[in-house]
Design a protein around this motif. Structure first.
Motif, mmCIF file in Angstrom:
data_model
loop_
_atom_site.group_PDB
_atom_site.id
_atom_site.type_symbol
_atom_site.label_atom_id
_atom_site.label_comp_id
_atom_site.label_asym_id
_atom_site.label_seq_id
_atom_site.Cartn_x
_atom_site.Cartn_y
_atom_site.Cartn_z
ATOM 1 N N LEU A 14 0.826 -1.212 0.000
ATOM 2 C CA LEU A 14 0.000 0.000 0.000
ATOM 3 C C LEU A 14 0.859 1.259 0.000
ATOM 4 O O LEU A 14 0.575 2.211 -0.723
ATOM 5 N N ARG A 15 1.909 1.275 0.801
ATOM 6 C CA ARG A 15 2.804 2.444 0.825
ATOM 7 C C ARG A 15 3.486 2.630 -0.531
ATOM 8 O O ARG A 15 3.618 3.740 -1.022
ATOM 9 N N ASP A 16 3.897 1.521 -1.140
ATOM 10 C CA ASP A 16 4.620 1.588 -2.414
ATOM 11 C C ASP A 16 3.750 2.095 -3.560
ATOM 12 O O ASP A 16 4.209 2.815 -4.432
ATOM 13 N N VAL A 17 2.475 1.684 -3.590
ATOM 14 C CA VAL A 17 1.618 2.024 -4.736
ATOM 15 C C VAL A 17 0.697 3.205 -4.476
ATOM 16 O O VAL A 17 0.019 3.663 -5.396
ATOM 17 N N ASN A 18 0.667 3.702 -3.261
ATOM 18 C CA ASN A 18 -0.286 4.754 -2.918
ATOM 19 C C ASN A 18 -0.214 5.935 -3.881
ATOM 20 O O ASN A 18 -1.238 6.463 -4.303
ATOM 21 N N HIS A 19 0.971 6.343 -4.269
ATOM 22 C CA HIS A 19 1.098 7.513 -5.146
ATOM 23 C C HIS A 19 1.710 7.169 -6.503
ATOM 24 O O HIS A 19 2.042 8.069 -7.261
ATOM 25 N N THR A 20 1.841 5.886 -6.788
ATOM 26 C CA THR A 20 2.465 5.513 -8.059
ATOM 27 C C THR A 20 1.508 4.847 -9.028
ATOM 28 O O THR A 20 1.691 4.943 -10.227
ATOM 29 N N ALA A 21 0.498 4.170 -8.531
ATOM 30 C CA ALA A 21 -0.453 3.482 -9.407
ATOM 31 C C ALA A 21 -1.762 4.271 -9.437
ATOM 32 O O ALA A 21 -2.268 4.684 -8.395
ATOM 33 N N ALA A 22 -2.295 4.475 -10.643
ATOM 34 C CA ALA A 22 -3.537 5.241 -10.769
ATOM 35 C C ALA A 22 -4.711 4.524 -10.112
ATOM 36 O O ALA A 22 -5.561 5.138 -9.486
ATOM 37 N N VAL A 23 -4.744 3.199 -10.239
ATOM 38 C CA VAL A 23 -5.835 2.387 -9.698
ATOM 39 C C VAL A 23 -5.212 1.160 -9.045
ATOM 40 O O VAL A 23 -4.264 0.586 -9.567
#
Length: 162
Positions: A14-23
């Motif tokens: 969650l920390r890794d993708v919170n601001h990197t993946a659109a969905v």
């Protein structure tokens, strides 16, 4: 349900993708919603693991565009969870109608039921993720199809994320 190592890995993801993946999609073999109250729901859904469920929802509440996908209940429910995330629970593609009497309770435990459907021997959902029209605002569309509709070519229910 998850255990310490899996929960730690999930929190890191969650920390890794919170601001990197659109969905983001979180897949669960059983529903996260507490809506199902059948005799086995305390063992066969996240309802039976309230503390861990609350931890997971607490972790996801600040993650934008995160959706839960689940199944296993022979009915369909779309629910806004207390975290603000949406869960689509649809299964299976071909199934028997069970339970004959639904034990799904709408709008409880801080949840908001967007749609519930028991009827239909075949239910399936199609997710469309559009990140090209406006990359800053991904568009998520979930369309539910069943064999009990008059036309199998049109969805019986559509949800569009705002």
């Amino acid at each position: 349900m998850l255990g310490v190592a899996q929960k730690r890995h999930f929190a890191q993801w969650l920390r890794d993708v919170n601001h990197t993946a659109a969905v983001k999609f979180v897949i669960s073999s059983v529903p996260v919603t507490t809506g199902w109250t059948n005799y086995d729901s305390s063992q066969d859904t996240w309802r039976g693991y309230p503390t861990e469920r609350a931890e997971i929802l607490n972790m996801t509440q600040y993650v934008p565009n995160l959706f839960f996908l689940s199944g296993d209940r022979h009915e369909m429910a779309a629910v806004e969870l207390p975290s603000g995330n949406i869960e689509f629970s649809t299964s299976p593609v071909s199934q028997f109608t069970f339970p004959l009497v639904s034990r799904f309770k709408r709008d409880q435990d801080g949840e908001h039921t967007l749609h519930f459907r028991q009827r239909g021997h075949v239910k399936y959902g199609i997710l469309d993720v559009d990140t090209e029209t406006d990359p800053a605002v991904p568009r998520i569309t979930y369309s539910l199809y069943t064999t009990d509709a008059h036309s199998g070519k049109r969805p019986v229910w559509v949800y569009e994320a705002k």
